[in-house]
Design an enzyme around this catalytic site. Sequence first.
Site, PDB file in Angstrom:
ATOM      1  N   ASP A 129      -6.821 -31.685  20.360  1.00 23.87           N
ATOM      2  CA  ASP A 129      -5.646 -32.000  19.539  1.00 23.87           C
ATOM      3  C   ASP A 129      -5.521 -31.034  18.369  1.00 23.87           C
ATOM      4  O   ASP A 129      -5.309 -31.438  17.242  1.00 23.87           O
ATOM      5  CB  ASP A 129      -5.765 -33.452  19.031  1.00 23.87           C
ATOM      6  CG  ASP A 129      -4.412 -34.005  18.604  1.00 23.87           C
ATOM      7  OD1 ASP A 129      -4.372 -35.055  17.951  1.00 23.87           O
ATOM      8  OD2 ASP A 129      -3.403 -33.334  18.907  1.00 23.87           O
ATOM      9  N   LYS A 131      -3.873 -28.704  15.953  1.00 28.98           N
ATOM     10  CA  LYS A 131      -2.545 -28.399  15.413  1.00 28.98           C
ATOM     11  C   LYS A 131      -2.701 -28.387  13.901  1.00 28.98           C
ATOM     12  O   LYS A 131      -3.676 -28.945  13.372  1.00 28.98           O
ATOM     13  CB  LYS A 131      -1.512 -29.429  15.872  1.00 28.98           C
ATOM     14  CG  LYS A 131      -1.913 -30.868  15.623  1.00 28.98           C
ATOM     15  CD  LYS A 131      -0.962 -31.826  16.328  1.00 28.98           C
ATOM     16  CE  LYS A 131      -1.478 -33.260  16.201  1.00 28.98           C
ATOM     17  NZ  LYS A 131      -0.707 -34.210  16.988  1.00 28.98           N
ATOM     18  N   ASN A 134      -3.982 -31.308  11.917  1.00 29.69           N
ATOM     19  CA  ASN A 134      -5.378 -31.763  12.034  1.00 29.69           C
ATOM     20  C   ASN A 134      -6.344 -30.819  11.359  1.00 29.69           C
ATOM     21  O   ASN A 134      -7.530 -30.798  11.696  1.00 29.69           O
ATOM     22  CB  ASN A 134      -5.757 -31.885  13.518  1.00 29.69           C
ATOM     23  CG  ASN A 134      -5.198 -33.143  14.131  1.00 29.69           C
ATOM     24  OD1 ASN A 134      -4.734 -34.019  13.414  1.00 29.69           O
ATOM     25  ND2 ASN A 134      -5.212 -33.220  15.444  1.00 29.69           N
ATOM     26  N   ASP A 147     -10.050 -34.595  13.097  1.00 28.69           N
ATOM     27  CA  ASP A 147      -9.278 -35.188  14.185  1.00 28.69           C
ATOM     28  C   ASP A 147      -8.530 -36.383  13.665  1.00 28.69           C
ATOM     29  O   ASP A 147      -9.104 -37.408  13.411  1.00 28.69           O
ATOM     30  CB  ASP A 147     -10.212 -35.611  15.316  1.00 28.69           C
ATOM     31  CG  ASP A 147      -9.392 -36.093  16.503  1.00 28.69           C
ATOM     32  OD1 ASP A 147      -8.190 -36.369  16.305  1.00 28.69           O
ATOM     33  OD2 ASP A 147      -9.925 -36.190  17.603  1.00 28.69           O
ATOM     34  N   THR A 165       3.368 -34.460  18.634  1.00 27.90           N
ATOM     35  CA  THR A 165       4.086 -33.322  19.166  1.00 27.90           C
ATOM     36  C   THR A 165       3.559 -32.881  20.529  1.00 27.90           C
ATOM     37  O   THR A 165       2.379 -32.974  20.823  1.00 27.90           O
ATOM     38  CB  THR A 165       3.998 -32.125  18.196  1.00 27.90           C
ATOM     39  OG1 THR A 165       4.637 -31.031  18.817  1.00 27.90           O
ATOM     40  CG2 THR A 165       2.553 -31.760  17.903  1.00 27.90           C
TER      41      THR A 165
HETATM   42  C1  LIG Z   1     -13.284 -42.478  14.005  1.00 24.38           C
HETATM   43  C2  LIG Z   1     -13.643 -41.260  13.316  1.00 24.38           C
HETATM   44  C3  LIG Z   1     -15.004 -40.717  13.410  1.00 24.38           C
HETATM   45  C4  LIG Z   1     -12.569 -40.323  12.982  1.00 24.38           C
HETATM   46  C5  LIG Z   1     -13.029 -39.478  11.809  1.00 24.38           C
HETATM   47  N1  LIG Z   1     -11.969 -38.598  11.472  1.00 24.38           N
HETATM   48  C6  LIG Z   1     -10.983 -39.028  10.716  1.00 24.38           C
HETATM   49  O1  LIG Z   1     -10.859 -40.111  10.227  1.00 24.38           O
HETATM   50  C7  LIG Z   1      -9.944 -37.984  10.502  1.00 24.38           C
HETATM   51  N2  LIG Z   1      -9.452 -38.086   9.162  1.00 24.38           N
HETATM   52  C8  LIG Z   1      -9.800 -37.254   8.152  1.00 24.38           C
HETATM   53  C9  LIG Z   1      -9.006 -37.628   7.107  1.00 24.38           C
HETATM   54  C10 LIG Z   1      -8.948 -36.958   5.828  1.00 24.38           C
HETATM   55  C11 LIG Z   1      -7.746 -36.897   5.131  1.00 24.38           C
HETATM   56  C12 LIG Z   1      -7.654 -36.202   3.916  1.00 24.38           C
HETATM   57  C13 LIG Z   1      -8.804 -35.587   3.423  1.00 24.38           C
HETATM   58  C14 LIG Z   1      -9.087 -34.781   2.305  1.00 24.38           C
HETATM   59  C15 LIG Z   1      -8.156 -34.352   1.306  1.00 24.38           C
HETATM   60  N3  LIG Z   1      -8.443 -33.472   0.374  1.00 24.38           N
HETATM   61  C16 LIG Z   1      -7.318 -33.323  -0.394  1.00 24.38           C
HETATM   62  C17 LIG Z   1      -7.049 -32.514  -1.479  1.00 24.38           C
HETATM   63  C18 LIG Z   1      -5.765 -32.559  -2.053  1.00 24.38           C
HETATM   64  C19 LIG Z   1      -4.808 -33.394  -1.527  1.00 24.38           C
HETATM   65  C20 LIG Z   1      -5.102 -34.200  -0.415  1.00 24.38           C
HETATM   66  C21 LIG Z   1      -6.365 -34.132   0.127  1.00 24.38           C
HETATM   67  N4  LIG Z   1      -6.924 -34.780   1.216  1.00 24.38           N
HETATM   68  N5  LIG Z   1     -10.382 -34.427   2.323  1.00 24.38           N
HETATM   69  N6  LIG Z   1     -10.940 -34.977   3.413  1.00 24.38           N
HETATM   70  C22 LIG Z   1     -10.009 -35.683   4.110  1.00 24.38           C
HETATM   71  C23 LIG Z   1     -10.117 -36.371   5.317  1.00 24.38           C
HETATM   72  C24 LIG Z   1      -8.193 -38.666   7.544  1.00 24.38           C
HETATM   73  N7  LIG Z   1      -8.520 -38.957   8.805  1.00 24.38           N
END
Ligand SMILES: CC(C)CCNC(=O)Cn1cc(-c2ccc3c(-c4nc5ccccc5[nH]4)n[nH]c3c2)cn1
Length: 264
Positions: A129, A131, A134, A147, A165
Amino acid sequence: FHLGMFEIGKPLGKGKFGRVYLARTRSTGFVCALKVLHKSELQQGKVEKQVRREIEIQSNLAHPNVLRLYGHFHDSKRIFLILEFAGRGELYKHLRKAGKFAEPLAAQYIAQMASALKYLHKKHVIHRDIKPENILVGLHGEIKISDFGWSVHAPNNRRKTMCGTLDYLPPEMIRPGREENWYDEKVDLWSLGVLAYEFLVGEAPFEDTPVMTQRRIARGEMTIPTNLSAEARDLIKRLLVLDPEKRLALEEVERHPWILRHCV
Ligand SMILES: CC(C)CCNC(=O)Cn1cc(-c2ccc3c(-c4nc5ccccc5[nH]4)n[nH]c3c2)cn1
């Protein structure tokens, strides 16, 4: 809200299965991104097993261009994921703001993606996935694959298509000739080509209505703007190949003239 050892900060993003907050450990001040998943929602979405598998996979990955999952814990109602905090946020926002990336920056990002994908494929993990939505950006401008399979994207100028998408799907997934294991790791090579194109052009190569996108992908119908360098065009053409076996291998991407020219 406070959560024992964590101080919780601002929300960083929200998805279908959870919200992500900036967090810090009380003891050492370690900054991370704390993702909260509600067990009830996972049950409704019938994704508990998938989440357990994803947690298992991601907990064992450690690469500078792959977002870390440091650990997880749960209470009666929620699962908490301790994720790496990426200091410069979501790559797609930078791409939308810039419109497109200059060749040196795009080449550095593609080199980092190739390095991350080589690592994942060596561990028999297929991302499937890839893109801009992500990918996150670390404090020093390095990219981190994550992811977001769980999140439907809030309307904030992410792609409007309902089911996520189609732009990045490889032909073998549009026209599944060999039903079994069409998910081999070469799907990530195709997506890497789509990503390179979108970085340099500012839109995906097969972007169209959903029906037309599928048809154009299945036929490999795209045009590469002539204002791209010959090397950039060459790399894109060698990744966006219909036959998965004929796509450029990641080792060859890393030593492609376009990459070598821009990456020290
Ligand atoms: C079930 C499992 C193991 C899935 C694990 N992966 C996730 O949950 C994917 N995921 C990562 C995030 C995520 C979203 C945002 C951030 C950010 C982050 N840094 C920022 C700095 C400035 C503005 C926004 C920001 N978001 N750091 N790490 C993140 C991680 C959300 N979902």
